[in-house]
Design a protein around this motif. Structure first.
Motif, PDB file in Angstrom:
ATOM      1  N   TYR A  26      33.513  44.180 -30.471  1.00 48.35           N
ATOM      2  CA  TYR A  26      32.563  44.490 -31.458  1.00 48.35           C
ATOM      3  C   TYR A  26      31.140  44.942 -31.211  1.00 48.35           C
ATOM      4  O   TYR A  26      30.878  44.262 -30.140  1.00 48.35           O
ATOM      5  CB  TYR A  26      32.684  43.368 -32.774  1.00 48.35           C
ATOM      6  CG  TYR A  26      32.320  42.432 -32.420  1.00 48.35           C
ATOM      7  CD1 TYR A  26      30.857  41.905 -32.403  1.00 48.35           C
ATOM      8  CD2 TYR A  26      33.173  41.328 -31.764  1.00 48.35           C
ATOM      9  CE1 TYR A  26      30.493  40.718 -31.771  1.00 48.35           C
ATOM     10  CE2 TYR A  26      32.626  40.102 -31.284  1.00 48.35           C
ATOM     11  CZ  TYR A  26      31.461  39.861 -31.376  1.00 48.35           C
ATOM     12  OH  TYR A  26      31.137  38.643 -30.911  1.00 48.35           O
ATOM     13  N   ASP A  27      30.367  45.237 -32.100  1.00 47.10           N
ATOM     14  CA  ASP A  27      28.832  45.157 -31.876  1.00 47.10           C
ATOM     15  C   ASP A  27      28.220  45.092 -33.106  1.00 47.10           C
ATOM     16  O   ASP A  27      29.149  45.117 -34.086  1.00 47.10           O
ATOM     17  CB  ASP A  27      28.318  46.377 -30.940  1.00 47.10           C
ATOM     18  CG  ASP A  27      28.285  47.773 -31.848  1.00 47.10           C
ATOM     19  OD1 ASP A  27      28.935  47.618 -32.838  1.00 47.10           O
ATOM     20  OD2 ASP A  27      27.980  48.821 -31.496  1.00 47.10           O
TER      21      ASP A  27
ATOM     22  N   ALA B  13      31.475  37.705 -36.921  1.00 54.34           N
ATOM     23  CA  ALA B  13      32.551  37.323 -35.865  1.00 54.34           C
ATOM     24  C   ALA B  13      31.956  36.107 -35.182  1.00 54.34           C
ATOM     25  O   ALA B  13      30.739  35.804 -35.282  1.00 54.34           O
ATOM     26  CB  ALA B  13      32.302  38.511 -34.788  1.00 54.34           C
TER      27      ALA B  13
ATOM     28  N   SER C 110      31.502  34.805 -31.801  1.00 59.20           N
ATOM     29  CA  SER C 110      31.617  35.354 -30.228  1.00 59.20           C
ATOM     30  C   SER C 110      32.291  34.436 -29.262  1.00 59.20           C
ATOM     31  O   SER C 110      32.009  33.253 -29.209  1.00 59.20           O
ATOM     32  CB  SER C 110      30.004  35.523 -29.721  1.00 59.20           C
ATOM     33  OG  SER C 110      30.030  36.308 -28.688  1.00 59.20           O
TER      34      SER C 110
ATOM     35  N   ASP D  54      33.172  35.615 -25.939  1.00 63.61           N
ATOM     36  CA  ASP D  54      33.118  35.985 -24.650  1.00 63.61           C
ATOM     37  C   ASP D  54      32.350  37.423 -24.478  1.00 63.61           C
ATOM     38  O   ASP D  54      32.391  38.208 -25.326  1.00 63.61           O
ATOM     39  CB  ASP D  54      34.365  36.296 -23.963  1.00 63.61           C
ATOM     40  CG  ASP D  54      34.375  35.982 -22.383  1.00 63.61           C
ATOM     41  OD1 ASP D  54      33.081  36.115 -21.542  1.00 63.61           O
ATOM     42  OD2 ASP D  54      35.181  36.246 -21.680  1.00 63.61           O
ATOM     43  N   SER D  55      31.505  37.595 -23.510  1.00 66.14           N
ATOM     44  CA  SER D  55      31.092  38.935 -22.998  1.00 66.14           C
ATOM     45  C   SER D  55      32.173  39.505 -21.895  1.00 66.14           C
ATOM     46  O   SER D  55      31.819  38.858 -20.802  1.00 66.14           O
ATOM     47  CB  SER D  55      29.585  39.095 -22.785  1.00 66.14           C
ATOM     48  OG  SER D  55      28.972  40.238 -22.416  1.00 66.14           O
TER      49      SER D  55
ATOM     50  N   ASN E 288      30.683  51.793 -30.034  1.00 67.73           N
ATOM     51  CA  ASN E 288      30.075  50.435 -29.549  1.00 67.73           C
ATOM     52  C   ASN E 288      28.985  50.944 -28.599  1.00 67.73           C
ATOM     53  O   ASN E 288      29.105  52.023 -27.878  1.00 67.73           O
ATOM     54  CB  ASN E 288      31.322  49.658 -28.703  1.00 67.73           C
ATOM     55  CG  ASN E 288      30.707  48.510 -28.248  1.00 67.73           C
ATOM     56  OD1 ASN E 288      29.991  48.455 -27.458  1.00 67.73           O
ATOM     57  ND2 ASN E 288      31.191  47.551 -29.041  1.00 67.73           N
TER      58      ASN E 288
ATOM     59  N   SER F 195      31.154  42.777 -26.102  1.00 71.48           N
ATOM     60  CA  SER F 195      31.456  41.432 -26.870  1.00 71.48           C
ATOM     61  C   SER F 195      32.917  41.343 -27.446  1.00 71.48           C
ATOM     62  O   SER F 195      33.496  42.351 -27.990  1.00 71.48           O
ATOM     63  CB  SER F 195      30.550  41.351 -27.985  1.00 71.48           C
ATOM     64  OG  SER F 195      28.977  41.377 -27.724  1.00 71.48           O
TER      65      SER F 195
ATOM     66  N   GLY G 285      35.530  38.768 -29.724  1.00 69.43           N
ATOM     67  CA  GLY G 285      35.766  37.583 -30.566  1.00 69.43           C
ATOM     68  C   GLY G 285      36.330  37.610 -31.548  1.00 69.43           C
ATOM     69  O   GLY G 285      37.347  38.345 -31.576  1.00 69.43           O
TER      70      GLY G 285
ATOM     71  N   THR H 266      35.186  26.937 -31.397  1.00 72.28           N
ATOM     72  CA  THR H 266      34.021  26.801 -30.584  1.00 72.28           C
ATOM     73  C   THR H 266      33.857  25.696 -29.836  1.00 72.28           C
ATOM     74  O   THR H 266      33.367  25.725 -28.624  1.00 72.28           O
ATOM     75  CB  THR H 266      32.900  26.481 -31.962  1.00 72.28           C
ATOM     76  OG1 THR H 266      32.951  27.924 -32.628  1.00 72.28           O
ATOM     77  CG2 THR H 266      31.574  26.612 -31.185  1.00 72.28           C
TER      78      THR H 266
ATOM     79  N   ILE I  11      32.433  27.676 -26.107  1.00 74.39           N
ATOM     80  CA  ILE I  11      31.430  28.537 -26.362  1.00 74.39           C
ATOM     81  C   ILE I  11      29.769  28.226 -26.156  1.00 74.39           C
ATOM     82  O   ILE I  11      29.524  27.263 -26.521  1.00 74.39           O
ATOM     83  CB  ILE I  11      31.524  29.218 -27.605  1.00 74.39           C
ATOM     84  CG1 ILE I  11      33.053  29.797 -27.805  1.00 74.39           C
ATOM     85  CG2 ILE I  11      30.833  30.536 -27.898  1.00 74.39           C
ATOM     86  CD1 ILE I  11      33.683  30.254 -29.059  1.00 74.39           C
TER      87      ILE I  11
END
Length: 298
Positions: A153-154, A165, A167, A169-170, A207, A272, A274, A293, A298
């Protein structure tokens, strides 16, 4: 709601004997015979012809069987839905949507650690067909039938779907190619390796990270032919394989298509990833998000 006589009738009809039905239902043969006799008396119909060679359905029994299967199955499904609703009302159930493009396997791996933190929580995987209409409907109504969905997502994507969301991970953008593709033997791709090939990239506006990569390729790497598509699905991967093209992907989608290999590429673009959820998650959903979390650090 669940009629035990009908359930017994279906078991006898499918297994062909009172004894086998009794074993399947964990009751005595006499209890099975009593149930069938009672059903025949109640309906005023003879459902089985009994002989030394065994049981045979009568015409009335054959007619009833298809409907009985449906009624027994529907009753069991109704009871299961009521059970899940009871768990949801008690704040114990989290429903996790899953499809090829919304993987839940990493949550299953984390669940023992989540359970240690929130032992009262239960979770249910809810599969759904990955279509544009379904995806928009589900994400726009998280908390109604599905509580969380894992995916990329963004901020603009979340705003358009009216969800939020957590998050996780990237993750780096990758390329996937068919195992029969000339590049499949490589362990890592350079941009030069993609010269002369088609690279399938989802439409602009989906995105911003993907759009930034697209802008870079269009400005500086004219030998790579970009092919647009509208939505990630198995069909898109099938088209990619048939075109002998590469497709933009992430590691979490490595098992989407068994004929594809995911390869890292020498570029510096991430996306991104999540857990998407509704703006006002239930107590159970929030408890799970808090636990994720902690355990995912995270």
């Amino acid at each position: 709601m669940l009629n035990p006589q009908l359930e017994t009738f279906v078991a006898v009809a499918e297994l062909g004997s009172f004894n086998q039905a009794a074993k399947a239902l964990y009751v005595t043969p006499s209890a099975v015979i009593k149930q069938i006799n009672g059903l025949e008396t109640h309906l005023g119909l003879r459902l089985f012809d009994r002989s030394k060679r065994g049981l045979t359905l009568t015409k009335a029994g054959e007619s009833l069987l298809a409907d009985a299967r449906y009624m027994v199955g529907y009753a069991k499904d109704s009871l299961e839905r009521a059970r899940r609703a009871s768990l949801a009302d008690a704040g114990e159930l989290v429903r996790i949507g899953t499809s090829p493009m919304t993987p839940a396997g990493f949550l299953v791996d984390l669940w023992p650690a989540i359970h240690r933190l929130q032992p009262e929580l239960k979770f249910e995987l809810v599969p759904f067909e990955n279509t544009p209409q379904n995806a928009r409907e589900i994400l726009g109504n998280l908390g109604r039938n599905i509580d969380v969905v894992a995916g990329v997502y963004d901020p603009a994507f979340l705003a358009s779907r009216h969800c939020e969301a957590l998050s996780l991970d990237s993750v780096p953008l990758r390329c996937a190619v068919s195992v029969h593709h000339p590049l499949a033997g490589k362990r890592r791709l350079r941009l030069a390796d993609l010269t002369g090939y088609e690279l399938m990239i989802i439409r602009r506006g989906w995105n911003r990270s993907v759009d930034a990569l697209r802008d870079d390729l269009e400005a500086r790497h004219h030998g790579i032919t970009i092919v647009d598509f509208d939505f990630y699905s198995i069909d898109v991967f099938n088209q990619c394989e048939q075109r002998d093209a590469a497709i933009l992907t992430i590691d979490y989608w490595h098992g989407v298509h068994p004929l594809f290999k995911v390869l890292p590429v020498d570029w510096d673009y991430d996306i991104s990833f999540g857990l998407m959820h509704g703006p006002q998650p239930s107590g159970a959903t929030q408890a799970m998000l808090d636990a994720v979390t902690k355990v995912a650090k995270i």
